[in-house]
Every structure is written in structure tokens, then in C-alpha cells.
Design an enzyme around this catalytic site. Structure first.
Site, PDB file in Angstrom:
ATOM      1  N   ARG A 127       0.854  -1.186   0.000  1.00  0.00           N
ATOM      2  CA  ARG A 127       0.000   0.000   0.000  1.00  0.00           C
ATOM      3  C   ARG A 127       0.877   1.218   0.000  1.00  0.00           C
ATOM      4  O   ARG A 127       1.784   1.327   0.814  1.00  0.00           O
ATOM      5  CB  ARG A 127      -0.829   0.069   1.289  1.00  0.00           C
ATOM      6  CG  ARG A 127      -1.930  -0.850   1.390  1.00  0.00           C
ATOM      7  CD  ARG A 127      -2.938  -0.418   2.442  1.00  0.00           C
ATOM      8  NE  ARG A 127      -2.398   0.012   3.715  1.00  0.00           N
ATOM      9  CZ  ARG A 127      -3.158   0.448   4.720  1.00  0.00           C
ATOM     10  NH1 ARG A 127      -4.453   0.531   4.576  1.00  0.00           N
ATOM     11  NH2 ARG A 127      -2.627   0.813   5.866  1.00  0.00           N
ATOM     12  N   THR A 158      -1.260   7.487  -0.337  1.00  0.00           N
ATOM     13  CA  THR A 158      -2.568   7.396  -0.997  1.00  0.00           C
ATOM     14  C   THR A 158      -3.373   6.189  -0.527  1.00  0.00           C
ATOM     15  O   THR A 158      -4.572   6.110  -0.792  1.00  0.00           O
ATOM     16  CB  THR A 158      -2.377   7.265  -2.522  1.00  0.00           C
ATOM     17  OG1 THR A 158      -1.715   5.999  -2.769  1.00  0.00           O
ATOM     18  CG2 THR A 158      -1.538   8.384  -3.094  1.00  0.00           C
ATOM     19  N   ASP A 180       0.962  -2.934  12.464  1.00  0.00           N
ATOM     20  CA  ASP A 180       1.361  -3.377  11.126  1.00  0.00           C
ATOM     21  C   ASP A 180       1.721  -4.863  11.175  1.00  0.00           C
ATOM     22  O   ASP A 180       2.713  -5.263  11.785  1.00  0.00           O
ATOM     23  CB  ASP A 180       2.567  -2.552  10.659  1.00  0.00           C
ATOM     24  CG  ASP A 180       2.897  -2.821   9.191  1.00  0.00           C
ATOM     25  OD1 ASP A 180       2.815  -1.875   8.386  1.00  0.00           O
ATOM     26  OD2 ASP A 180       3.213  -3.987   8.861  1.00  0.00           O
ATOM     27  N   ASP A 231       5.220  -5.925   9.839  1.00  0.00           N
ATOM     28  CA  ASP A 231       6.316  -5.539  10.747  1.00  0.00           C
ATOM     29  C   ASP A 231       6.347  -6.426  11.984  1.00  0.00           C
ATOM     30  O   ASP A 231       7.417  -6.809  12.462  1.00  0.00           O
ATOM     31  CB  ASP A 231       6.165  -4.070  11.167  1.00  0.00           C
ATOM     32  CG  ASP A 231       6.531  -3.113  10.035  1.00  0.00           C
ATOM     33  OD1 ASP A 231       7.239  -3.539   9.102  1.00  0.00           O
ATOM     34  OD2 ASP A 231       6.113  -1.947  10.091  1.00  0.00           O
TER      35      ASP A 231
HETATM   36  C1  PRP Z   1      -0.935  -4.687   4.685  1.00  0.00           C
HETATM   37  C2  PRP Z   1      -1.734  -5.969   4.847  1.00  0.00           C
HETATM   38  C3  PRP Z   1      -2.619  -5.961   3.644  1.00  0.00           C
HETATM   39  C4  PRP Z   1      -2.871  -4.492   3.435  1.00  0.00           C
HETATM   40  C5  PRP Z   1      -4.250  -4.192   3.937  1.00  0.00           C
HETATM   41  O1  PRP Z   1       0.097  -4.861   3.803  1.00  0.00           O
HETATM   42  O2  PRP Z   1      -0.957  -7.119   4.949  1.00  0.00           O
HETATM   43  O3  PRP Z   1      -2.022  -6.525   2.488  1.00  0.00           O
HETATM   44  O4  PRP Z   1      -1.916  -3.775   4.211  1.00  0.00           O
HETATM   45  O5  PRP Z   1      -4.582  -2.887   3.680  1.00  0.00           O
HETATM   46  P1  PRP Z   1      -5.730  -2.457   2.642  1.00  0.00           P
HETATM   47  O6  PRP Z   1      -6.898  -3.361   2.938  1.00  0.00           O
HETATM   48  O7  PRP Z   1      -5.988  -1.022   2.997  1.00  0.00           O
HETATM   49  O8  PRP Z   1      -5.214  -2.616   1.259  1.00  0.00           O
HETATM   50  P2  PRP Z   1       1.173  -3.707   3.476  1.00  0.00           P
HETATM   51  O9  PRP Z   1       0.760  -2.928   2.287  1.00  0.00           O
HETATM   52  O10 PRP Z   1       1.468  -2.947   4.732  1.00  0.00           O
HETATM   53  O11 PRP Z   1       2.442  -4.547   3.008  1.00  0.00           O
HETATM   54  P3  PRP Z   1       3.334  -5.585   3.819  1.00  0.00           P
HETATM   55  O12 PRP Z   1       2.511  -6.853   3.993  1.00  0.00           O
HETATM   56  O13 PRP Z   1       4.490  -5.783   2.912  1.00  0.00           O
HETATM   57  O14 PRP Z   1       3.709  -4.981   5.144  1.00  0.00           O
HETATM   58  N1  URA Z   2      -2.130  -3.188   7.316  1.00  0.00           N
HETATM   59  C1  URA Z   2      -1.696  -3.585   8.533  1.00  0.00           C
HETATM   60  O1  URA Z   2      -0.713  -4.320   8.643  1.00  0.00           O
HETATM   61  N2  URA Z   2      -2.367  -3.144   9.616  1.00  0.00           N
HETATM   62  C2  URA Z   2      -3.436  -2.353   9.528  1.00  0.00           C
HETATM   63  O2  URA Z   2      -4.021  -2.015  10.566  1.00  0.00           O
HETATM   64  C3  URA Z   2      -3.874  -1.959   8.249  1.00  0.00           C
HETATM   65  C4  URA Z   2      -3.207  -2.403   7.154  1.00  0.00           C
END
Ligand code: PRP
Ligand code: URA
Length: 212
Positions: free
Chosen positions: A107, A111, A203, A206
Site C-alpha cells: 500500500r 494514498t 502493522d 512488521d
Molecule cells: C498490509 C496488509 C494488507 C494491506 C491491507 O500490507 O498485509 O495486504 O496492508 O490494507 P488495505 O486493505 O488497505 O489494502 P502492506 O501494504 O502494509 O504490506 P506488507 O505486507 O508488505 O507490510
Molecule cells: N495493514 C496492517 O498491517 N495493519 C493495519 O491495521 C492496516 C493495514
């Protein structure tokens, strides 16, 4: 959420117990990873209720009987990278031969728009039941895009499994993909101004991988 016939929210005491530990900011990486895996395993039992079974003849020590097995090579798991990776072992515990595809999404932090950066799927995925997995369903942007990516590649039977969802994410997926059953273990209150789920768990990527 009752208006969405295809959305299933778990209300199981064991899941509630584990989610409460998962949310705690003092829960460390190892325990966090184990909990995500355990919750996924519990969810997998429920979400597999309608998988295709085929009859097989089995010889017990006493007689031959007709029994039922999950059709060979009929299931695929597709984690959304990165955090979805944390759920793969949880599904494999129940169904170890499921093939695994990967969709990379991140994400944009400003945005909140999802961006696909990787997609590698098992051969013949279009005829399999596909479990798209990601622990967090926040705005729903990543899940909707991943579902579009799977459908574009011919997948017809897809289920989405997420550990924690916001109402915004459920609405987005249920309206854009009414054909996709959505399984979530917990429905949270909403999103903050940065798109994080409240109360949530922070997160997920993380916390799984110790990157922050
Ligand atoms: C997080 C999570 C989802 C997304 C959810 O991933 O694992 O994929 O955000 O958010 P949304 O419903 O608003 O799209 P992130 O983009 O943080 O990537 P990561 O798994 O690499 O940390
Ligand atoms: N992605 C995450 O990992 N946590 C949140 O709360 C939203 C999106």
C-alpha cells in the site's frame, strides 16, 4: 454486516482468546507468528466446509467401504505478500499438499492505493479452489486488487481469509466481489486517518518479521 450473505465472521472463544494476545503490543515476534498460524488453522477448518470431496474405495481390516477425500490437487493458497506469508503454515497444517502462489502487493503509505509488484501462481490454478490469505483487511484495496489479479488469470472459485477486518474493507470486497466468500476472525471498529485498523494490532508485516 448481515447484509452481506457471503461474509462469515467467526465468533469462537478460542479465536477471541488468541486475538486478545495477538493485539497486545507487548506480544513478541515469535509468539505473534505462532498465533497468526494457530488462528489460521482454526479458520481453515471452517472455510473448507464446502470443498469438493470425491468418493474412494478403502479397504479396512474388515471390509471395503466407500469413503470421501478432498480431490487431489484441487486446492491452492495464495498469500498476499508480505503479511499473508504468515498464514501459509496455518493452512498447510490442515492441508499440507495445497500448492502455493504468491501475489506481491504494497500500500502506498500516502494514498493507501495498492500496487502489485509480483505474481507467481501454480499451474492449473484456474480449476482449483483458491484461498487468498492476508491477515489484515483494512480499506480492502489490496484484497480487491488481488482478487482482480486472480480472476484475470482465470480463477473462478476463490475464498478470502483474513484475521482482522475493518467494516470498510468488508464493504469494499463484498460489493466488488459478491461471488467471493470472505472469512474473518474478527470485525473491528474502523480505520484511523492512516488506514490502520482500530483497535487492530498495528502493522502485521512488521510484527511478523520484526522490521520495525
Ligand atoms: C498490509 C496488509 C494488507 C494491506 C491491507 O500490507 O498485509 O495486504 O496492508 O490494507 P488495505 O486493505 O488497505 O489494502 P502492506 O501494504 O502494509 O504490506 P506488507 O505486507 O508488505 O507490510
Ligand atoms: N495493514 C496492517 O498491517 N495493519 C493495519 O491495521 C492496516 C493495514
Amino acid at each position: 454486516m448481515e447484509q452481506y450473505k457471503n461474509v462469515f465472521i467467526f465468533d469462537h472463544p478460542l479465536i477471541k482468546h488468541k486475538i486478545s494476545i495477538l493485539r497486545d503490543k507487548n506480544t513478541g515476534m515469535k509468539e505473534f507468528r505462532e498465533l497468526i498460524e494457530e488462528i489460521t488453522t482454526i479458520m481453515t477448518y471452517e472455510s473448507m466446509r464446502d470443498v469438493e470431496l470425491v468418493p474412494v474405495e478403502v479397504e479396512t481390516p474388515l471390509e471395503v467401504t466407500t469413503q470421501y477425500r478432498i480431490a487431489e490437487d484441487s486446492i491452492a493458497i495464495v498469500p498476499i505478500l508480505r503479511a499473508g506469508l504468515g498464514m501459509v503454515n496455518g493452512v498447510h497444517k490442515v492441508f499440507p499438499t495445497a500448492k502455493v502462489g504468491h501475489i506481491g502487493m504494497y500500500r502506498d503509505e500516502e494514498t493507501l492505493e495498492p500496487h502489485e509488484y509480483y505474481c507467481k501462481l501454480p499451474e492449473g490454478i484456474e480449476s482449483k479452489m483458491v484461498f487468498l490469505i492476508d491477515p489484515m483487511l483494512a480499506t480492502g484495496g489490496s484484497a480487491c486488487d488481488a482478487l482482480n489479479a486472480l480472476k484475470k488469470r482465470g480463477c473462478k472459485k476463490i475464498k478470502l481469509m483474513s484475521v482482522i477486518a475493518a467494516p470498510e474493507g468488508i464493504k469494499a470486497v463484498a460489493e466488488a466481489h459478491p461471488d467471493v466468500p470472505v472469512y474473518v476472525s474478527t470485525l473491528d471498529r474502523g480505520l484511523n486517518e492512516h488506514g490502520y485498523i482500530l483497535p487492530g494490532l498495528g502493522d502485521a508485516g512488521d510484527r511478523l518479521y520484526g522490521t520495525k
